[in-house]
Design an enzyme around this catalytic site. Structure first.
Site, PDB file in Angstrom:
ATOM      1  N   ASP A 235       0.863  -1.175   0.000  1.00  0.00           N
ATOM      2  CA  ASP A 235       0.000   0.000   0.000  1.00  0.00           C
ATOM      3  C   ASP A 235       0.897   1.221   0.000  1.00  0.00           C
ATOM      4  O   ASP A 235       1.693   1.404   0.927  1.00  0.00           O
ATOM      5  CB  ASP A 235      -0.913   0.009   1.230  1.00  0.00           C
ATOM      6  CG  ASP A 235      -2.010   1.065   1.147  1.00  0.00           C
ATOM      7  OD1 ASP A 235      -1.690   2.216   0.769  1.00  0.00           O
ATOM      8  OD2 ASP A 235      -3.175   0.756   1.457  1.00  0.00           O
TER       9      ASP A 235
ATOM     10  N   ARG B 195     -13.393  -2.983  -6.954  1.00  0.00           N
ATOM     11  CA  ARG B 195     -14.232  -2.490  -8.039  1.00  0.00           C
ATOM     12  C   ARG B 195     -13.786  -3.174  -9.324  1.00  0.00           C
ATOM     13  O   ARG B 195     -12.603  -3.428  -9.528  1.00  0.00           O
ATOM     14  CB  ARG B 195     -14.106  -0.962  -8.204  1.00  0.00           C
ATOM     15  CG  ARG B 195     -14.803  -0.135  -7.141  1.00  0.00           C
ATOM     16  CD  ARG B 195     -16.326  -0.250  -7.233  1.00  0.00           C
ATOM     17  NE  ARG B 195     -17.017   0.668  -6.336  1.00  0.00           N
ATOM     18  CZ  ARG B 195     -17.396   0.365  -5.101  1.00  0.00           C
ATOM     19  NH1 ARG B 195     -17.114  -0.836  -4.610  1.00  0.00           N
ATOM     20  NH2 ARG B 195     -18.039   1.246  -4.361  1.00  0.00           N
TER      21      ARG B 195
ATOM     22  N   GLU C 255     -21.440  -2.992 -14.274  1.00  0.00           N
ATOM     23  CA  GLU C 255     -22.403  -3.616 -13.379  1.00  0.00           C
ATOM     24  C   GLU C 255     -23.780  -3.003 -13.646  1.00  0.00           C
ATOM     25  O   GLU C 255     -23.898  -1.781 -13.660  1.00  0.00           O
ATOM     26  CB  GLU C 255     -22.031  -3.396 -11.906  1.00  0.00           C
ATOM     27  CG  GLU C 255     -20.918  -4.299 -11.438  1.00  0.00           C
ATOM     28  CD  GLU C 255     -20.696  -4.230  -9.927  1.00  0.00           C
ATOM     29  OE1 GLU C 255     -21.525  -3.597  -9.216  1.00  0.00           O
ATOM     30  OE2 GLU C 255     -19.715  -4.804  -9.453  1.00  0.00           O
TER      31      GLU C 255
ATOM     32  N   HIS D 285     -21.768  -8.548  -6.273  1.00  0.00           N
ATOM     33  CA  HIS D 285     -21.363  -7.372  -5.497  1.00  0.00           C
ATOM     34  C   HIS D 285     -22.042  -7.357  -4.124  1.00  0.00           C
ATOM     35  O   HIS D 285     -22.629  -6.347  -3.709  1.00  0.00           O
ATOM     36  CB  HIS D 285     -21.683  -6.086  -6.266  1.00  0.00           C
ATOM     37  CG  HIS D 285     -20.875  -4.901  -5.808  1.00  0.00           C
ATOM     38  ND1 HIS D 285     -20.579  -3.830  -6.620  1.00  0.00           N
ATOM     39  CD2 HIS D 285     -20.293  -4.614  -4.613  1.00  0.00           C
ATOM     40  CE1 HIS D 285     -19.872  -2.936  -5.951  1.00  0.00           C
ATOM     41  NE2 HIS D 285     -19.690  -3.395  -4.716  1.00  0.00           N
TER      42      HIS D 285
ATOM     43  N   GLY E 202     -19.822  -7.329   0.945  1.00  0.00           N
ATOM     44  CA  GLY E 202     -20.016  -6.545   2.161  1.00  0.00           C
ATOM     45  C   GLY E 202     -21.426  -6.567   2.707  1.00  0.00           C
ATOM     46  O   GLY E 202     -21.771  -5.752   3.577  1.00  0.00           O
TER      47      GLY E 202
END
Length: 340
Positions: free
Chosen positions: A152, A208, A236, A257, A260
């Protein structure tokens, strides 16, 4: 004369919204069917909660002139034009990190789907991105004794090199979608990267779909020697033709998707937005989040993955393009593992 209360609209299917927003006394709460959002302007809402399919930009401000606060009960912001909101004096609320644990448990269950417990020894998970979801996944891996590394650019001191991450047994992406700056994630995955992955690598994408170039994603689907776990797509929902092709891809798990979308992930998003609204409108304190949650149910994170994959593939084979959004908008309560 009694002063009119500001109107809040939220999309039907928003987890725990009815129970949590029912605590408001100074805000009038109403729901709407997601496909009818364009009809709300005449109702003059002050607060509009919508999913990330609504582009919050100059057009949205013009379409909903009465809306002072746009909100989403998730963490994503790539659908928001903050410059436009600032110019027009509007506010945007979301719930950063609300579903990090949910996504992390999805990734962990993906490993359970691919590897037996005996195969966990010597396994290394490499992560690109160490934000909320990356940290949550790292916590689970550490708890389970699985080695992990990450890259990162915003955590340079703790990061390993991208090359070391790419040599891992599992490659998992945990990045926001950004299109500007030196660390833009838009189309960050190209054909060269996919071609370089060693046979047997597991690639998980819960970020994404747009972080792949179309060519890279096509090559990934063609490589039968890689195991793919994909929760996000570009576009999408996938078109009928695209979905039909994906339905035949072997060595893969596809979901619409919803990584979460566990109970905690969804309830927490609604709750956090409600907390912010309660402060802005001087409502009383909310009861603890745990008081709204269920403890029992048949749809569980540890067993849901095969069902999601199978049902989505069936819809794609039938050309049922709308299933992707229907599933997202009416998702059942999925109990968490409780690992985060």
């Amino acid at each position: 004369m009694q002063q009119k209360r500001p109107i809040l609209y939220y999309p039907e299917g928003t987890s725990y919204a009815e129970k949590i927003f029912a605590r408001f006394e100074k805000i009038e709460v109403r729901s709407y069917e997601p496909h009818s959002i364009s009809n709300l302007a005449s109702e003059k809402p002050e607060i509009l909660i919508a999913n990330t399919r609504l582009k919050v930009n100059e057009e949205a401000v013009s379409t909903f002139p009465s809306v002072r606060i746009f909100a989403t009960v998730s963490s994503g912001t790539d659908h928001v034009d903050f410059n436009s909101l600032k110019r027009n004096g509007r506010i945007f609320l979301n719930a950063p990190g609300c579903n990090a644990g949910s996504v992390a448990e999805y990734c962990y269950v993906s490993l359970m789907r691919r590897f037996s417990l005996n195969e966990w020894n010597g396994l290394t998970v490499g992560m690109i991105g160490h934000g909320n979801t990356g940290k949550a996944f790292h916590k689970i891996l550490k708890l389970k004794g699985i080695d992990s590394v990450f890259y990162d650019p915003f955590y340079k001191a703790e990061s390993v090199s991208p090359e070391e991450v790419l040599r891992s047994s599992v490659l998992s992406y945990h990045v926001p979608l950004t299109k500007e700056g030196p660390d833009s994630t838009y189309r960050m995955i190209g054909e060269e990267l996919i071609a370089s992955l060693k046979p047997g690598t597991v690639l998980i994408n819960t970020s994404r779909g747009e972080i792949f170039s179309p060519e890279a994603f096509s090559l990934l689907m063609q490589r039968d020697d890689l195991f793919k776990v994909i929760d996000v797509f570009d576009p999408e929902p996938p078109s009928a033709e695209f979905g039909f092709r994906l339905a035949e891809v072997s060595g893969s798990v596809f979901t619409p998707h919803i990584a979460g979308y566990s109970q905690m992930g969804r309830a927490s998003g609604t709750y956090r937005v409600a907390e912010k609204l309660a402060i802005l409108y001087k409502e009383g304190p909310l009861p603890p989040l745990e008081s709204f949650l269920l403890n029992e149910g048949e749809f569980r994170t540890e067993t849901f993955l095969s069902e999601e994959d199978s049902t989505l593939r069936t819809a794609w084979k039938k050309g049922d393009v709308s299933y992707f959004e229907r599933r997202r908008n009416s998702y059942p309560i999925r109990l968490d593992l409780g690992l985060v």
